[in-house]
Every structure is written in structure tokens, then in C-alpha cells.
Design a protein around this motif. Structure first.
Motif, PDB file in Angstrom:
ATOM      1  N   PRO A 214       0.898  -0.852  -0.243  1.00  0.00           N
ATOM      2  CA  PRO A 214       0.235   0.169  -0.031  1.00  0.00           C
ATOM      3  C   PRO A 214       0.644   1.215   0.380  1.00  0.00           C
ATOM      4  CG  PRO A 214      -0.924  -2.005   1.916  1.00  0.00           C
ATOM      5  CD  PRO A 214       0.549  -2.217   0.956  1.00  0.00           C
ATOM      6  N   LEU A 215       2.445   1.017   0.193  1.00  0.00           N
ATOM      7  CA  LEU A 215       3.175   2.189   0.363  1.00  0.00           C
ATOM      8  C   LEU A 215       3.394   3.248  -1.241  1.00  0.00           C
ATOM      9  CD1 LEU A 215       5.838   1.098   2.938  1.00  0.00           C
ATOM     10  CD2 LEU A 215       3.322   2.366   3.341  1.00  0.00           C
ATOM     11  N   LYS A 216       2.713   2.145  -1.995  1.00  0.00           N
ATOM     12  CA  LYS A 216       2.944   3.048  -3.868  1.00  0.00           C
ATOM     13  C   LYS A 216       1.853   4.364  -3.755  1.00  0.00           C
ATOM     14  CE  LYS A 216       0.065  -0.455  -5.409  1.00  0.00           C
ATOM     15  NZ  LYS A 216      -0.215  -1.332  -6.531  1.00  0.00           N
ATOM     16  N   HIS A 217       1.182   3.879  -2.409  1.00  0.00           N
ATOM     17  CA  HIS A 217      -0.152   5.213  -2.629  1.00  0.00           C
ATOM     18  C   HIS A 217       0.115   6.673  -2.227  1.00  0.00           C
ATOM     19  CE1 HIS A 217      -3.097   2.683  -4.672  1.00  0.00           C
ATOM     20  NE2 HIS A 217      -2.589   1.664  -4.257  1.00  0.00           N
ATOM     21  N   ILE A 218       1.984   6.616  -1.938  1.00  0.00           N
ATOM     22  CA  ILE A 218       1.872   7.299  -0.437  1.00  0.00           C
ATOM     23  C   ILE A 218       2.299   8.726  -1.469  1.00  0.00           C
ATOM     24  CG2 ILE A 218       4.017   8.995   1.104  1.00  0.00           C
ATOM     25  CD1 ILE A 218       1.835   6.834   2.331  1.00  0.00           C
ATOM     26  N   PRO A 219       2.146   9.513  -1.545  1.00  0.00           N
ATOM     27  CA  PRO A 219       2.356  11.093  -2.335  1.00  0.00           C
ATOM     28  C   PRO A 219       3.625  11.122  -2.152  1.00  0.00           C
ATOM     29  CG  PRO A 219       0.202  11.735  -0.964  1.00  0.00           C
ATOM     30  CD  PRO A 219       0.984  10.346  -0.869  1.00  0.00           C
ATOM     31  N   ARG A 220       4.359  12.034  -3.386  1.00  0.00           N
ATOM     32  CA  ARG A 220       5.782  12.083  -3.269  1.00  0.00           C
ATOM     33  C   ARG A 220       6.305  13.475  -1.982  1.00  0.00           C
ATOM     34  NH1 ARG A 220       8.890  12.796  -9.025  1.00  0.00           N
ATOM     35  NH2 ARG A 220      10.434  12.801  -7.266  1.00  0.00           N
ATOM     36  N   ASN A 221       5.245  13.974  -1.183  1.00  0.00           N
ATOM     37  CA  ASN A 221       5.082  15.432  -0.577  1.00  0.00           C
ATOM     38  C   ASN A 221       4.572  14.865   0.796  1.00  0.00           C
ATOM     39  OD1 ASN A 221       2.713  15.240  -1.176  1.00  0.00           O
ATOM     40  ND2 ASN A 221       2.353  17.414  -0.364  1.00  0.00           N
ATOM     41  N   LYS A 222       4.658  13.398   1.315  1.00  0.00           N
ATOM     42  CA  LYS A 222       4.478  13.290   2.867  1.00  0.00           C
ATOM     43  C   LYS A 222       5.377  11.866   3.606  1.00  0.00           C
ATOM     44  CE  LYS A 222      -0.466  14.078   2.227  1.00  0.00           C
ATOM     45  NZ  LYS A 222      -1.941  13.547   2.338  1.00  0.00           N
ATOM     46  N   ALA A 223       5.617  12.443   4.473  1.00  0.00           N
ATOM     47  CA  ALA A 223       6.720  11.259   4.448  1.00  0.00           C
ATOM     48  C   ALA A 223       5.853  10.406   5.465  1.00  0.00           C
ATOM     49  CB  ALA A 223       7.740  11.826   5.939  1.00  0.00           C
ATOM     50  N   VAL A 224       6.798   9.039   5.404  1.00  0.00           N
ATOM     51  CA  VAL A 224       6.336   7.710   6.236  1.00  0.00           C
ATOM     52  C   VAL A 224       7.114   7.244   7.504  1.00  0.00           C
ATOM     53  CG1 VAL A 224       5.321   4.860   6.091  1.00  0.00           C
ATOM     54  CG2 VAL A 224       5.463   7.102   4.321  1.00  0.00           C
ATOM     55  N   VAL A 225       7.014   6.939   8.287  1.00  0.00           N
ATOM     56  CA  VAL A 225       7.341   6.693   9.493  1.00  0.00           C
ATOM     57  C   VAL A 225       7.257   5.134   9.707  1.00  0.00           C
ATOM     58  CG1 VAL A 225       7.950   7.477  11.946  1.00  0.00           C
ATOM     59  CG2 VAL A 225       7.147   8.816  10.565  1.00  0.00           C
ATOM     60  N   LEU A 226       8.475   4.498   9.785  1.00  0.00           N
ATOM     61  CA  LEU A 226       7.520   2.686   9.426  1.00  0.00           C
ATOM     62  C   LEU A 226       8.125   2.302  10.759  1.00  0.00           C
ATOM     63  CD1 LEU A 226       9.346   1.199   6.545  1.00  0.00           C
ATOM     64  CD2 LEU A 226       6.819   1.898   6.381  1.00  0.00           C
ATOM     65  N   GLY A 227       6.818   1.960  11.699  1.00  0.00           N
ATOM     66  CA  GLY A 227       6.625   1.867  12.444  1.00  0.00           C
ATOM     67  C   GLY A 227       6.685   0.119  12.811  1.00  0.00           C
ATOM     68  N   LEU A 228       8.442  -0.527  13.308  1.00  0.00           N
ATOM     69  CA  LEU A 228       8.982  -1.750  12.853  1.00  0.00           C
ATOM     70  C   LEU A 228       9.449  -2.554  14.191  1.00  0.00           C
ATOM     71  CD1 LEU A 228      11.034  -1.048   9.601  1.00  0.00           C
ATOM     72  CD2 LEU A 228       9.003  -1.839   9.728  1.00  0.00           C
ATOM     73  N   VAL A 229       9.529  -1.658  15.350  1.00  0.00           N
ATOM     74  CA  VAL A 229       9.966  -2.060  16.091  1.00  0.00           C
ATOM     75  C   VAL A 229       8.674  -2.324  17.255  1.00  0.00           C
ATOM     76  CG1 VAL A 229      11.648  -1.757  18.517  1.00  0.00           C
ATOM     77  CG2 VAL A 229      12.394  -1.035  16.090  1.00  0.00           C
ATOM     78  N   THR A 230       8.653  -3.041  17.584  1.00  0.00           N
ATOM     79  CA  THR A 230       6.797  -3.459  18.645  1.00  0.00           C
ATOM     80  C   THR A 230       7.166  -3.477  19.846  1.00  0.00           C
ATOM     81  OG1 THR A 230       5.720  -4.914  19.421  1.00  0.00           O
ATOM     82  CG2 THR A 230       7.209  -6.378  19.554  1.00  0.00           C
ATOM     83  N   THR A 231       6.423  -2.239  20.706  1.00  0.00           N
ATOM     84  CA  THR A 231       5.781  -1.842  22.022  1.00  0.00           C
ATOM     85  C   THR A 231       5.151  -3.442  22.745  1.00  0.00           C
ATOM     86  OG1 THR A 231       4.395  -0.844  21.928  1.00  0.00           O
ATOM     87  CG2 THR A 231       6.721   0.211  21.285  1.00  0.00           C
ATOM     88  N   LYS A 232       4.986  -4.532  21.983  1.00  0.00           N
ATOM     89  CA  LYS A 232       3.419  -4.708  22.751  1.00  0.00           C
ATOM     90  C   LYS A 232       4.614  -6.735  23.264  1.00  0.00           C
ATOM     91  CE  LYS A 232      -0.166  -3.372  20.363  1.00  0.00           C
ATOM     92  NZ  LYS A 232       0.236  -2.040  20.012  1.00  0.00           N
ATOM     93  N   ARG A 233       6.129  -6.528  22.818  1.00  0.00           N
ATOM     94  CA  ARG A 233       6.114  -7.955  22.903  1.00  0.00           C
ATOM     95  C   ARG A 233       7.642  -6.913  23.586  1.00  0.00           C
ATOM     96  NH1 ARG A 233       3.709  -8.178  18.786  1.00  0.00           N
ATOM     97  NH2 ARG A 233       5.886  -8.357  17.482  1.00  0.00           N
TER      98      ARG A 233
END
Length: 393
Positions: free
Chosen positions: A300-319
Motif C-alpha cells: 500500500p505504500l505505493k500510494h504515498i504521495p511524494r510530498n508526504k513522509a512515512v514513519v515505519l513502525g517496525l519495532v514492537t512495543t507490545k512484546r
């Protein structure tokens, strides 16, 4: 006209906002008996402690860790004129298609705390202005711009109660009228914070994800709720809040899947909302949860416009498990590759739009997630080290 991206994704290594309560504050809250003054003193000390933690591990964004909130949404709706706190609102006035409401109903819980809009909404007192002022005094003048203030999305209680139980129909005839006034209060708060030096506000939104969860969407339709129309209503509500913000004010949005002491409430990939939400929401960055298989692929990240950032939540806080730097680097490059599939940007350009963070806060409620303080510190340090290797200065 699209806004420019004025800070390259907030910061390469970031965190969502809430942090585990230091032991002294945790013990005070656990005991449940103290004066308002004693609580404030403990909260002040806790804020100082978590600011030091962020500075020590090298996280440039500074938050107060939500030390003054028992739950992430406190200190906003309850301060608005026109909103009445109801400690025992009948559970029948909540929407049963929301997963945790369905659980409460099945458990026979008759009441649950909430708010009800019984008058015209007005901001007669600030939400987090005093919190910002305290935090501002803990950092150097040049770092004030790095302070981030977290706010609950305006849609939070509407999600729970719908168009028929959120507000008095004699006060507001429809959702548009309700969100018009609520957004006005948000904009007033944003403007006052900006005037004090705040340059980053994060909207914590546990509502957009419900449109990705098939069980919830099916429940809406069975209840006669037009899920696509409601999605558009919520997009409009956010955009009203962010409208007319100063050019150098960054507003990001965290799409949350639920976070109660390590538990999540919703599942499903972002595919169902990606095209609509990523393009139509007037925000500068998205914090997206990608810590396990329930989040789906990066497609779905292919839909991100070029003028917006994405902060990937890759590190879990739940475990209580530690990711690895190599693992994080591999996933970031996988995400950048997925973002480049639309053909509107190269992989290198996609990589420049990305950051990394934990997938959610460490303590959306004061009890926190089931991980120790040391693990929290290790996870934040891991993010900083990975960011340095992925995006060397």
C-alpha cells in the motif's frame, strides 16, 4: 496546492509518543491515593526523567511521554465546553461492531465511561499548552522546535457512539456541524501551541484502521452504517483540524491498531484505505504500524504521495523481544522498493521519504505495555543505530 515537506520525515529515528511511567509515578498511580499536588510533583519528575531518556539514547524528537495522562485521549474532550463526562454511560449507547465494545457486551458489562456532547462545543481552556510550556523549559532554545505534542483524533468518541449517540440532535443536526465546531477548537489549540514555539503535532488516530478490519466493516454494514461515507466524514474531520496551519508546522498522523497493555484491537492491511487516506488527508507524515503479520505487506505504500513522509513502525512495543539493526535495515529497503512500484519515484527517492519508529506508544494507558524499562531503552537505542546506518549524514 500540495504543501511541501518541510522536515524530511520528522526525524529518521522517532517514537510515537507515550513512554513507560517511571517507577515512582507508576507506584503512585497504582496506589491510587495522593493529593493533586503530590501527583503533579511526581508527574513533573517523570517528565524530566523521560526527557533525559530520549536525549540519552539520541532520539531527537522530544515528548513528555504522556506522563500527565492516564489514557492517551485524556486532557482534550473533557476540557471542552459542551462535552459532558459520563462515568457510567450505558453500554447500549456504544457501537457493538467496535471490537472491545463487543467484548464488553459479551462479558455483561452494563456501563462504560465516555463523554456526550450536550451543548455547543467551545474551547474555553487550553488542552496541552501548560504541558508544552513545562517541556519547553527542559530543553535548550534551539531544541524547542523538536518538541512533539500528541493529540487524540477528533473522531475518537464518534467512532464509539456513531452519528446517533455522539451529540444531542437538538444541538447539532449532523456530523458536519459537530465536526465543524470540534475542529475549530483543535485549530485554536494548534495556533496557541505554534505561537509558543511548537512545530510538530501528532494526531493519534485509532479510527481509520477500523475500515481495514473486515469484521468491523461487516458489522457496520449490518448496522446500516455506510462505511465509505463514514470514512469520508473522518477524513474531512481531520482536514478541518489541520486546515490553515502555518507552513512550518508539521502535523503527522499515527494510524493505530489499538494499544491496551500490549493488546491490539484491529487487524487488516492498509490496502482498503491507502489510496483515499494517503492522498486526501492533509497531513505531512504518517506513522504506520508494521511490527507483525497483522499489518500486511508494504504494497500500500505505493500510494504515498511524494510530498508526504512515512514513519515505519517496525519495532514492537507490545512484546519483550529485541529486533536487530540488520533486520530493520532489510525491512526499510523492502518498504522503499514497494513504494517505488508505482513508478512515480525511484527507490532512492522512496528511501528519502522514510523514517523508523516503534509501531505504537509504550504506554497508551498509564499501566503501560508488558515490557521492562530497560527493554524500552534498548529498543529506542536500536532505532537510532539503525537510522544512522540506513541514512548516514
Amino acid at each position: 496546492m500540495a504543501r511541501r515537506l518541510h522536515v524530511r520525515p520528522p526525524f529518521r529515528a522517532d517514537h510515537v509518543g507515550s513512554l513507560l511511567r517511571p517507577q515512582a509515578l507508576y507506584d503512585l498511580l497504582q496506589e491510587g491515593k495522593c493529593s493533586i499536588n503530590d501527583l503533579e510533583v511526581a508527574q513533573n519528575e517523570a517528565v524530566k526523567e523521560v526527557v533525559s531518556l530520549q536525549q540519552e539514547v539520541g532520539i531527537k524528537t522530544i515528548t513528555d511521554g504522556e506522563m500527565r495522562r492516564a489514557q492517551f485521549f485524556e486532557g482534550l474532550f473533557d476540557l471542552l465546553e459542551g462535552m459532558e463526562f459520563q462515568p457510567e454511560r450505558p453500554i447500549t449507547e456504544f457501537k457493538k461492531y467496535i471490537s472491545f465494545i463487543g467484548f464488553l457486551l459479551a462479558s455483561g458489562v452494563p456501563h462504560f465511561p465516555s463523554v456526550y456532547c450536550n451543548g455547543k462545543i467551545r474551547r474555553t481552556k487550553p488542552f496541552y499548552v501548560d504541558h508544552f510550556k513545562f517541556l519547553k523549559n527542559l530543553v535548550s532554545p534551539e531544541n524547542v522546535k523538536n518538541i512533539k505534542v500528541n493529540m487524540c483524533a477528533p473522531t475518537w468518541f464518534h467512532q464509539r457512539h456513531g452519528s446517533d449517540q455522539t451529540y444531542d440532535l437538538n444541538v447539532y443536526k449532523n456530523d458536519d456541524e459537530y465536526f465543524d465546531d470540534l475542529a475549530c477548537a483543535y485549530r485554536e489549540e494548534i495556533r496557541e501551541l505554534y505561537d509558543l514555539g511548537c512545530r510538530h503535532i501528532q494526531i493519534d488516530d485509532p479510527t481509520f484502521i477500523i475500515f481495514c478490519d473486515n469484521r468491523t466493516v461487516n458489522g457496520m454494514e449490518e448496522a446500516g452504517v455506510d462505511s465509505r461515507a463514514l470514512l469520508n466524514t473522518y477524513i474531512r474531520a481531520i482536514n478541518l483540524c489541520t486546515r490553515d496551519r502555518p507552513e512550518d508546522m508539521t502535523i503527522s498522523l499515527h494510524i493505530c491498531r489499538g494499544n491496551y497493555r500490549g493488546q491490539h484491537f484491529f487487524e487488516g492491511t492498509y490496502d482498503a484505505i491507502a489510496d483515499q487516506v494517503f492522498h486526501k488527508l492533509d497531513v505531512d507524515a504518517f506513522y504506520l504500524e508494521y511490527d507483525d503479520e497483522r499489518s500486511g505487506t508494504f504494497a500500500p505504500l505505493k500510494h504515498i504521495p511524494r510530498n508526504k513522509a512515512v514513519v515505519l513502525g517496525l519495532v514492537t512495543t507490545k512484546r519483550d523481544e529485541l529486533e536487530t539493526v540488520e533486520g530493520l535495515k532489510a525491512r526499510v529497503h523492502e518498504a522503499a522498493t514497494a513504494m517505488s512500484q508505482s513508478g512515480v519515484r525511484s527507490k532512492e527517492e522512496a528511501l528519502d521519504q522514510l523514517c523508523i519508529s516503534p509501531q505504537c506508544g509504550f504506554a497508551s494507558v498509564w499501566q503501560g505495555n508488558p515490557i521492562p524499562q530497560e527493554t524500552q531503552k534498548q529498543k529506542l537505542s536500536l532505532l537510532v543505530e539503525a537510522a544512522k546506518q540506513i541514512w548516514p549524514e
